[in-house]
Design a protein around this motif. Structure first.
Motif, PDB file in Angstrom:
ATOM      1  N   GLU A  78       0.825  -1.209   0.000  1.00  0.00           N
ATOM      2  CA  GLU A  78       0.000   0.000   0.000  1.00  0.00           C
ATOM      3  C   GLU A  78       0.860   1.261   0.000  1.00  0.00           C
ATOM      4  O   GLU A  78       0.582   2.217  -0.744  1.00  0.00           O
ATOM      5  CB  GLU A  78      -0.926  -0.001   1.226  1.00  0.00           C
ATOM      6  N   GLU A  79       1.898   1.286   0.812  1.00  0.00           N
ATOM      7  CA  GLU A  79       2.753   2.483   0.910  1.00  0.00           C
ATOM      8  C   GLU A  79       3.486   2.740  -0.410  1.00  0.00           C
ATOM      9  O   GLU A  79       3.544   3.881  -0.886  1.00  0.00           O
ATOM     10  CB  GLU A  79       3.758   2.311   2.042  1.00  0.00           C
ATOM     11  N   ASP A  80       4.037   1.676  -1.030  1.00  0.00           N
ATOM     12  CA  ASP A  80       4.825   1.852  -2.249  1.00  0.00           C
ATOM     13  C   ASP A  80       3.980   2.303  -3.429  1.00  0.00           C
ATOM     14  O   ASP A  80       4.469   3.015  -4.313  1.00  0.00           O
ATOM     15  CB  ASP A  80       5.540   0.542  -2.611  1.00  0.00           C
ATOM     16  N   LEU A  81       2.715   1.887  -3.456  1.00  0.00           N
ATOM     17  CA  LEU A  81       1.841   2.241  -4.580  1.00  0.00           C
ATOM     18  C   LEU A  81       0.883   3.381  -4.236  1.00  0.00           C
ATOM     19  O   LEU A  81      -0.011   3.705  -5.027  1.00  0.00           O
ATOM     20  CB  LEU A  81       1.043   1.010  -5.044  1.00  0.00           C
ATOM     21  N   GLY A  82       1.047   3.961  -3.082  1.00  0.00           N
ATOM     22  CA  GLY A  82       0.255   5.133  -2.707  1.00  0.00           C
ATOM     23  C   GLY A  82      -1.214   4.842  -2.504  1.00  0.00           C
ATOM     24  O   GLY A  82      -2.067   5.661  -2.885  1.00  0.00           O
ATOM     25  N   MET A  83      -1.535   3.715  -1.903  1.00  0.00           N
ATOM     26  CA  MET A  83      -2.938   3.359  -1.671  1.00  0.00           C
ATOM     27  C   MET A  83      -3.431   3.981  -0.380  1.00  0.00           C
ATOM     28  O   MET A  83      -2.796   3.865   0.669  1.00  0.00           O
ATOM     29  CB  MET A  83      -3.113   1.835  -1.590  1.00  0.00           C
ATOM     30  N   GLY A  85      -7.416   5.019   1.776  1.00  0.00           N
ATOM     31  CA  GLY A  85      -8.858   4.777   1.813  1.00  0.00           C
ATOM     32  C   GLY A  85      -9.192   3.355   1.406  1.00  0.00           C
ATOM     33  O   GLY A  85      -8.612   2.384   1.914  1.00  0.00           O
ATOM     34  N   ASN A  86     -10.116   3.229   0.432  1.00  0.00           N
ATOM     35  CA  ASN A  86     -10.576   1.917  -0.033  1.00  0.00           C
ATOM     36  C   ASN A  86      -9.830   1.419  -1.269  1.00  0.00           C
ATOM     37  O   ASN A  86     -10.297   0.522  -1.965  1.00  0.00           O
ATOM     38  CB  ASN A  86     -12.080   1.968  -0.346  1.00  0.00           C
ATOM     39  N   ARG A  87      -8.677   2.009  -1.545  1.00  0.00           N
ATOM     40  CA  ARG A  87      -7.961   1.629  -2.768  1.00  0.00           C
ATOM     41  C   ARG A  87      -7.544   0.153  -2.759  1.00  0.00           C
ATOM     42  O   ARG A  87      -7.573  -0.504  -3.797  1.00  0.00           O
ATOM     43  CB  ARG A  87      -6.737   2.524  -2.965  1.00  0.00           C
ATOM     44  N   PHE A  88      -7.134  -0.348  -1.603  1.00  0.00           N
ATOM     45  CA  PHE A  88      -6.765  -1.766  -1.537  1.00  0.00           C
ATOM     46  C   PHE A  88      -7.980  -2.650  -1.811  1.00  0.00           C
ATOM     47  O   PHE A  88      -7.880  -3.654  -2.518  1.00  0.00           O
ATOM     48  CB  PHE A  88      -6.170  -2.111  -0.172  1.00  0.00           C
ATOM     49  N   ASN A  89      -9.142  -2.277  -1.268  1.00  0.00           N
ATOM     50  CA  ASN A  89     -10.363  -3.037  -1.523  1.00  0.00           C
ATOM     51  C   ASN A  89     -10.717  -3.026  -3.004  1.00  0.00           C
ATOM     52  O   ASN A  89     -11.173  -4.028  -3.564  1.00  0.00           O
ATOM     53  CB  ASN A  89     -11.520  -2.456  -0.710  1.00  0.00           C
ATOM     54  N   THR A  90     -10.505  -1.890  -3.659  1.00  0.00           N
ATOM     55  CA  THR A  90     -10.761  -1.789  -5.100  1.00  0.00           C
ATOM     56  C   THR A  90      -9.789  -2.660  -5.880  1.00  0.00           C
ATOM     57  O   THR A  90     -10.155  -3.280  -6.886  1.00  0.00           O
ATOM     58  CB  THR A  90     -10.653  -0.328  -5.564  1.00  0.00           C
ATOM     59  N   LEU A  91      -8.533  -2.728  -5.406  1.00  0.00           N
ATOM     60  CA  LEU A  91      -7.553  -3.606  -6.043  1.00  0.00           C
ATOM     61  C   LEU A  91      -8.001  -5.063  -5.965  1.00  0.00           C
ATOM     62  O   LEU A  91      -7.876  -5.821  -6.939  1.00  0.00           O
ATOM     63  CB  LEU A  91      -6.187  -3.437  -5.369  1.00  0.00           C
ATOM     64  N   ILE A  92      -8.545  -5.452  -4.827  1.00  0.00           N
ATOM     65  CA  ILE A  92      -9.066  -6.814  -4.666  1.00  0.00           C
ATOM     66  C   ILE A  92     -10.235  -7.050  -5.617  1.00  0.00           C
ATOM     67  O   ILE A  92     -10.298  -8.062  -6.327  1.00  0.00           O
ATOM     68  CB  ILE A  92      -9.525  -7.057  -3.210  1.00  0.00           C
ATOM     69  N   SER A  93     -11.181  -6.108  -5.670  1.00  0.00           N
ATOM     70  CA  SER A  93     -12.400  -6.303  -6.471  1.00  0.00           C
ATOM     71  C   SER A  93     -12.118  -6.264  -7.967  1.00  0.00           C
ATOM     72  O   SER A  93     -12.851  -6.880  -8.748  1.00  0.00           O
ATOM     73  CB  SER A  93     -13.448  -5.246  -6.113  1.00  0.00           C
ATOM     74  N   SER A  94     -11.061  -5.558  -8.399  1.00  0.00           N
ATOM     75  CA  SER A  94     -10.760  -5.486  -9.843  1.00  0.00           C
ATOM     76  C   SER A  94     -10.490  -6.867 -10.410  1.00  0.00           C
ATOM     77  O   SER A  94     -10.798  -7.152 -11.578  1.00  0.00           O
ATOM     78  CB  SER A  94      -9.552  -4.569 -10.084  1.00  0.00           C
ATOM     79  N   PHE A  95      -9.912  -7.742  -9.596  1.00  0.00           N
ATOM     80  CA  PHE A  95      -9.689  -9.129 -10.023  1.00  0.00           C
ATOM     81  C   PHE A  95     -11.010  -9.790 -10.404  1.00  0.00           C
ATOM     82  O   PHE A  95     -11.112 -10.467 -11.441  1.00  0.00           O
ATOM     83  CB  PHE A  95      -9.014  -9.900  -8.886  1.00  0.00           C
ATOM     84  N   VAL A 132       3.850 -12.358 -12.463  1.00  0.00           N
ATOM     85  CA  VAL A 132       5.245 -11.927 -12.403  1.00  0.00           C
ATOM     86  C   VAL A 132       5.336 -10.423 -12.674  1.00  0.00           C
ATOM     87  O   VAL A 132       6.065  -9.695 -11.979  1.00  0.00           O
ATOM     88  CB  VAL A 132       6.103 -12.713 -13.415  1.00  0.00           C
ATOM     89  N   PHE A 133       4.584  -9.947 -13.664  1.00  0.00           N
ATOM     90  CA  PHE A 133       4.606  -8.520 -13.986  1.00  0.00           C
ATOM     91  C   PHE A 133       4.066  -7.668 -12.832  1.00  0.00           C
ATOM     92  O   PHE A 133       4.444  -6.500 -12.694  1.00  0.00           O
ATOM     93  CB  PHE A 133       3.787  -8.246 -15.248  1.00  0.00           C
ATOM     94  N   MET A 134       3.175  -8.267 -12.000  1.00  0.00           N
ATOM     95  CA  MET A 134       2.651  -7.529 -10.847  1.00  0.00           C
ATOM     96  C   MET A 134       3.789  -7.086  -9.919  1.00  0.00           C
ATOM     97  O   MET A 134       3.692  -6.056  -9.241  1.00  0.00           O
ATOM     98  CB  MET A 134       1.672  -8.394 -10.058  1.00  0.00           C
ATOM     99  N   GLY A 135       4.863  -7.865  -9.884  1.00  0.00           N
ATOM    100  CA  GLY A 135       5.984  -7.518  -9.025  1.00  0.00           C
ATOM    101  C   GLY A 135       6.766  -6.317  -9.507  1.00  0.00           C
ATOM    102  O   GLY A 135       7.595  -5.779  -8.765  1.00  0.00           O
ATOM    103  N   HIS A 141      -2.592   2.367 -10.531  1.00  0.00           N
ATOM    104  CA  HIS A 141      -3.466   2.083 -11.673  1.00  0.00           C
ATOM    105  C   HIS A 141      -2.925   0.939 -12.532  1.00  0.00           C
ATOM    106  O   HIS A 141      -3.702   0.159 -13.091  1.00  0.00           O
ATOM    107  CB  HIS A 141      -3.660   3.345 -12.511  1.00  0.00           C
ATOM    108  N   ALA A 142      -1.609   0.837 -12.622  1.00  0.00           N
ATOM    109  CA  ALA A 142      -1.022  -0.307 -13.333  1.00  0.00           C
ATOM    110  C   ALA A 142      -1.349  -1.614 -12.617  1.00  0.00           C
ATOM    111  O   ALA A 142      -1.666  -2.634 -13.254  1.00  0.00           O
ATOM    112  CB  ALA A 142       0.488  -0.129 -13.454  1.00  0.00           C
ATOM    113  N   ALA A 143      -1.304  -1.588 -11.282  1.00  0.00           N
ATOM    114  CA  ALA A 143      -1.654  -2.777 -10.504  1.00  0.00           C
ATOM    115  C   ALA A 143      -3.119  -3.145 -10.709  1.00  0.00           C
ATOM    116  O   ALA A 143      -3.462  -4.336 -10.824  1.00  0.00           O
ATOM    117  CB  ALA A 143      -1.377  -2.535  -9.025  1.00  0.00           C
TER     118      ALA A 143
END
Length: 486
Positions: A78-83, A85-95, A132-135, A141-143
């Motif tokens: 979260e810190e490295d990608l600037g997440m 509020g609910n950004r982490f939850n949105t990352l989960i739901s995008s899957f 692998v590219f996720m790393g 937004h790329a994530a």
């Protein structure tokens, strides 16, 4: 509730002709009297189980690649990608937005393929490469985009694997084999946490990459290796010539499936393109079970955030990951016992309800106290409930066994509807509700209770259908035919 829709859809005269001497593909089938069936069948199942065991390994990697963001969250994602509020939850739901789109089309394609092993393995290689590219992502937004495409490709695997099992195993064998497949979930949650802990602790800073990036690199690369082996290990279809089967085993594999099929249309009438999809869309049972499975998925939303719930006990991130393992190890053992007993007794409903009630006990304990020991005990109870999803999927495969194309479409549609639950589940556990997560647990309890009620209604419907079929057989003097599992 009327049973006429079911009775109208079944041709009773053909229902008892399922064991035709000619396979669906026109190939010859050796009569049962010409082979020593018990010996050959035992040998066939042993070979098949060994190959299907590799399917479990693929599914373990499927879950690890899907849920590794939860472990990465504890080590700076979260810190490295600037997440915020609910950004982490949105990352989960995008899957799950990507996951939702592909399941039904993928299963319809798989139904018409002669080499499902090649199709499924290719999909595994693609999602592993994206992992692998996720790393290497540098922005939030790329994530998001990569997570969407991981879900888009991963969606082909689970409905496809369930359909592949249904093409080889009989109805009274499916429960245990489905549990063996889904034990990958518990094993992944248990040992995935241990593996993640090792990677995150030992590789942090290596070659200039932070620990969470190595998590994606290592797990994605290992999945690619597994997928390459899967091309040659996974079975195809009983009608596809297989070098690993002897001729009598191949013939029996085809005949076993012919015995399982209840022909909906008159025998010899070929299925039209997408006829199974149309029939599944018009069958209210598909939508009913889809909603029920959707609610079960919502009640299991805690599995995505298990490391977070473990962290509420106040331990370090490494210790929190290690503490995730024991509850899931026990959950894996329980799933075998429950699924096997469900097969032996022919009961599905009570083997769905029992684990859900244990999960509710866990939720209530977690709501009641912030005591460290009691909250850890609650995790053990919660980890028992996912087996209800396993038994419910076996129930679905049993219910829609009359047509292979309809079964493929029904499984994919139901799983697609249930995946919507995964999207909403991503927002059931916001960090602002922690560390008690009272509202989250209440939502899970409500979803559990509602799904139990829906499953009970469905069981009553199938019971009346079985009674109507029995009465019809008595009037017409027919032998005992197809019965739904209850």
């Amino acid at each position: 509730m009327s049973v006429r829709p079911l009775l109208d859809s079944v041709d009773c005269s053909s229902r008892y002709d399922a064991t035709s001497s000619t396979g669906n593909d026109g190939g010859p089938t050796l009569p049962l009297d010409d082979i020593d069936r018990p010996i050959v069948e035992k040998r066939l199942l042993r070979k098949l189980d060994i190959r299907m065991a590799f399917l479990v390994l693929v599914y373990i990697m499927n879950i690890m690649d899907r849920n590794n963001v939860a472990a990465a969250r504890l080590h700076g994602l979260e810190e490295d990608l600037g997440m915020t509020g609910n950004r982490f939850n949105t990352l989960i739901s995008s899957f799950y937005f990507g996951y939702l789109l592909t399941q039904t089309p993928s299963n319809m394609i798989l139904h018409r393929m002669k080499r499902p092993s090649l199709y499924l393995s290719s999909c595994v290689i693609v999602w592993a490469a994206i992992t692998v590219f996720m790393g290497a992502v540098q922005t939030y937004h790329a994530a998001l985009i990569l997570r969407f495409f991981i879900g888009f490709v991963e969606a082909s695997f689970l409905p496809g694997a369930a359909f592949l099992l249904s093409r080889w195993y009989k109805t009274n064998e499916l429960g245990l084999r489905t549990a063996l497949l889904f034990c990958g979930t518990s094993v992944s949650h248990a040992f995935g946490s241990l593996i993640a802990s090792g990677i995150l602790r030992s590789l942090d800073g290596t070659l200039g990459f932070t620990a969470w990036r190595w998590l994606f690199f290592v797990e994605g690369a290992f999945t690619i290796v597994v997928a390459v082996f899967a091309i040659w290990i996974l079975p195809d279809l009983p009608s596809t010539p297989s070098a690993w089967l002897l001729p009598d085993e191949q013939i029996l594999a085809k005949q076993r499936m012919e015995e399982e099929i209840t022909v909906i249309k008159h025998k010899g009438q070929p299925e039209k393109d997408f006829s199974g999809l149309v029939e599944a869309l018009m069958d209210w049972r598909v939508w009913w079970l889809g909603v029920a499975l959707h609610l079960i998925t919502c009640s299991h939303s805690f599995t995505i955030f298990f490391p977070t719930l473990s962290a509420t006990m106040g331990y370090s991130s490494t210790t929190s990951l290690l503490l995730c393992a024991p509850p899931w190890i026990l959950g894996t053992a329980t799933s075998f016992v429950v699924a096997r007993r469900s097969d032996v007794t022919g009961d599905r409903f009570w083997h769905i309800v029992g684990p859900q009630l244990l999960g509710i006990v866990g939720f209530i304990i977690a709501i009641s106290t912030m005591n460290t020991g009691m909250r850890y005990l609650s995790l053990f109870f919660m980890a028992q409930s996912p087996v209800s999803f396993v038994v419910c999927l076996a129930w679905i495969l049993n219910t829609f066994s009359q047509s292979q194309s309809k079964r493929a479409a029904a499984v994919a549609l139901i799983h697609s509807i249930s995946s919507i639950g995964s999207i909403s589940s991503s927002y059931i556990w916001p960090s602002s509700w922690g560390p008690s997560y009272l509202n989250s647990y209440l939502i899970c309890i409500l979803a559990n209770v509602t799904s139990i009620a829906m499953c009970w209604v469905f069981r009553e419907h199938l019971s009346r259908c079985n009674q109507a079929a029995e009465a019809e057989e008595k009037v017409l003097g027919l032998p005992k035919g197809f019965r739904y599992f209850l």
